[in-house]
Design a protein around this motif. Structure first.
Motif, PDB file in Angstrom:
ATOM      1  N   HIS A   1       0.806  -1.046  -0.166  1.00 36.09           N
ATOM      2  CA  HIS A   1      -0.026   0.065   0.020  1.00 36.09           C
ATOM      3  C   HIS A   1       0.859   1.188   0.075  1.00 36.09           C
ATOM      4  N   LEU A   2       0.445   2.393  -0.773  1.00 33.44           N
ATOM      5  CA  LEU A   2       1.074   3.530  -0.605  1.00 33.44           C
ATOM      6  C   LEU A   2       1.311   4.339   0.556  1.00 33.44           C
ATOM      7  N   HIS A   3       2.169   5.007   0.976  1.00 31.92           N
ATOM      8  CA  HIS A   3       2.160   5.401   2.470  1.00 31.92           C
ATOM      9  C   HIS A   3       2.378   7.061   2.325  1.00 31.92           C
ATOM     10  N   LEU A   4       2.731   7.583   3.240  1.00 27.12           N
ATOM     11  CA  LEU A   4       2.597   9.284   3.338  1.00 27.12           C
ATOM     12  C   LEU A   4       3.783   9.593   2.536  1.00 27.12           C
ATOM     13  N   GLY A   5       4.783   8.838   2.420  1.00 30.34           N
ATOM     14  CA  GLY A   5       5.998   9.138   1.609  1.00 30.34           C
ATOM     15  C   GLY A   5       5.578   9.113   0.145  1.00 30.34           C
TER      16      GLY A   5
END
Length: 286
Positions: free
Chosen positions: A15-19
């Motif tokens: 999953h994509l994260h804040l970065g």
């Protein structure tokens, strides 16, 4: 006048994260400021870890935070034949060789060569590949391959640098525009492709950026050193290089790089918990 072309290119293996949100939105902001185009590419050459379900979630998360891109999405898994052609060129130029040592065998071979404790490592911390397989005869290489022995295609760094024959530079945009001298030798004989996959990250990203006409590569500073390898491949293939901006990373409370395996910084989890897209943009500062 050439229209600037930017791209955001995640791997759908988590999953994509804040970065990722920061990098995607920074690409979008810079593309808009430059009056340029913005593309989305899925770097999904790892067919075991990358799945359509994870890609779908990624696209939903990107839509949610306000990231907009041109269609269609380019998927690397749909272009193996293109990477195979590039690999065949390197084979024909005799700049790559089949490498048979496993990770454990690499360490053992280095110990046999008397390099235990002093052997150089690449910027990611991995031991540089020993010269053992460079010295194999073509007959022995063919015997091992026909016998089904696993192998990777590695770039013969010494031969590649001799082929290029001159220093390499790339243009870094931030914090000020400057020329950076590439140092591909610090990576040693990097993997270019594998037996069952005619590419690697290094090869596919260079070929894709060229085919998509990417003029600006905006990505995390964790890939700063990898750009040296990319500049070398660009010169070998006579590809006009893009300009680069390696941005700062968003770190956790311990100062560590964020991971796709962490739920607390995953966009998918934050969205399910009721965090708004506006809060996400505020968190990452774009």
């Amino acid at each position: 006048m050439t229209v600037p072309v930017f791209r955001f290119a995640p791997s759908p293996n988590g999953h994509l994260h804040l970065g990722h949100a920061y990098s995607a939105l920074l690409n979008q902001q810079m593309a808009r400021d430059a009056g340029g185009r913005l593309l989305l590419r899925m770097e999904d050459i790892d067919r075991e870890r990358c799945t359509p379900e994870l890609e779908q979630t990624m696209q939903e998360d990107l839509h949610w935070i306000g990231f907009e891109w041109e269609k269609p999405v380019r998927r690397q898994s749909e272009h193996f034949a293109v990477y195979r052609e590039a690999l065949d060129r390197l084979i024909g130029m005799e700049l790559v060789y089949p490498a048979f040592l496993s990770r454990g065998e690499i360490k053992h071979e280095i110990e046999n060569l008397g390099g235990n404790g002093t052997w150089p490592r690449d910027p990611d911390g991995a031991l540089l590949y020993p010269p053992t397989d460079r010295q194999l005869s073509n007959t022995e290489r063919k015997r091992r391959i026909s016998g089904g022995q696993p192998f990777s295609w590695r770039l013969n760094m010494d031969d590649a640098l001799e082929h290029v024959g001159e220093p390499l530079f790339w243009t870094e945009l931030e914090p000020e525009k400057r020329a950076v001298e590439a140092a591909p030798h610090v990576w040693g004989d990097v993997i270019i492709a594998r037996k069952d996959m005619p590419t690697s990250y290094h090869l596919s990203v260079v070929i894709d950026d060229a085919l998509q006409g990417i003029t600006h590569v905006v990505r995390g500073k964790d890939l700063f050193q990898a750009t040296s390898v990319h500049r070398l491949l660009q010169r070998i293939f006579d590809i006009e290089p893009p300009v680069y901006h390696h941005h700062a990373l968003i770190l956790d409370h311990d100062g560590e790089k964020l991971s796709k395996s962490r739920r607390d910084t995953a966009l998918h989890s934050l969205r399910q918990e009721g965090v708004s897209a506006e809060e996400i943009r505020s968190m990452v500062g774009v």
